[in-house]
Design an enzyme around this catalytic site. Structure first.
Site, PDB file in Angstrom:
ATOM      1  CE1 TYR A   1      -3.120  -2.936   0.433  1.00 27.06           C
ATOM      2  CE2 TYR A   1      -3.599  -2.194   2.649  1.00 27.06           C
ATOM      3  CZ  TYR A   1      -3.832  -3.058   1.599  1.00 27.06           C
ATOM      4  OH  TYR A   1      -4.768  -4.044   1.743  1.00 27.06           O
ATOM      5  N   GLY A   2       0.576   2.151  -0.868  1.00 26.87           N
ATOM      6  CA  GLY A   2       1.348   3.384  -0.975  1.00 26.87           C
ATOM      7  C   GLY A   2       2.180   3.382  -2.243  1.00 26.87           C
TER       8      GLY A   2
END
Length: 123
Positions: free
Chosen positions: A56-57
């Site tokens: 995530y990211g």
């Protein structure tokens, strides 16, 4: 929140908060202040399980695969509220080796598990 759930581990709220969208998966991430506000609202509503993942990211410039930027963003946000929540993470989609059929690889080998858990703990 209703009765906490306990399945062989710590008791957590029956509903968790998914942190993926805090760091830009769905068209842009939140500022740190806005992310803190969202996470604290979830905790104040009785949610005690926060979910993240190393993918995530946004990836770091010049790198492919898991960056851990979502996990890194959560660390300072939770500094004041760390005892209020349980944090879960996931790993396995690396982006480093690609399965031609699925476009990704699940890296569940022991070595990968140790590396990912070590990286997660450092964040």
């Amino acid at each position: 929140m209703r009765t906490p759930v306990q399945l062989g581990g710590p008791a957590v709220s029956p509903i968790g908060y998914g942190c993926m969208a805090l760091t830009g998966i769905y068209g842009g991430g939140l500022t740190d202040d806005d992310a803190r506000e969202q996470v604290y609202k979830a905790i104040d509503a009785g949610i005690t399980l926060l979910d993240t993942a190393d993918v995530y990211g946004d990836p770091r410039p010049g790198h492919e695969g898991p960056a851990g930027t979502n996990e890194e963003m959560l660390a300072p946000l939770l500094a004041e509220r760390r005892d209020d929540v349980h944090l879960s993470t996931k790993f396995g989609i690396t982006g480093e080796q690609v399965d031609p059929e699925t476009g990704r690889i699940e890296a569940g080998r022991t070595m990968c598990t140790r590396l990912r858990c070590g990286a997660w703990a450092s964040r």
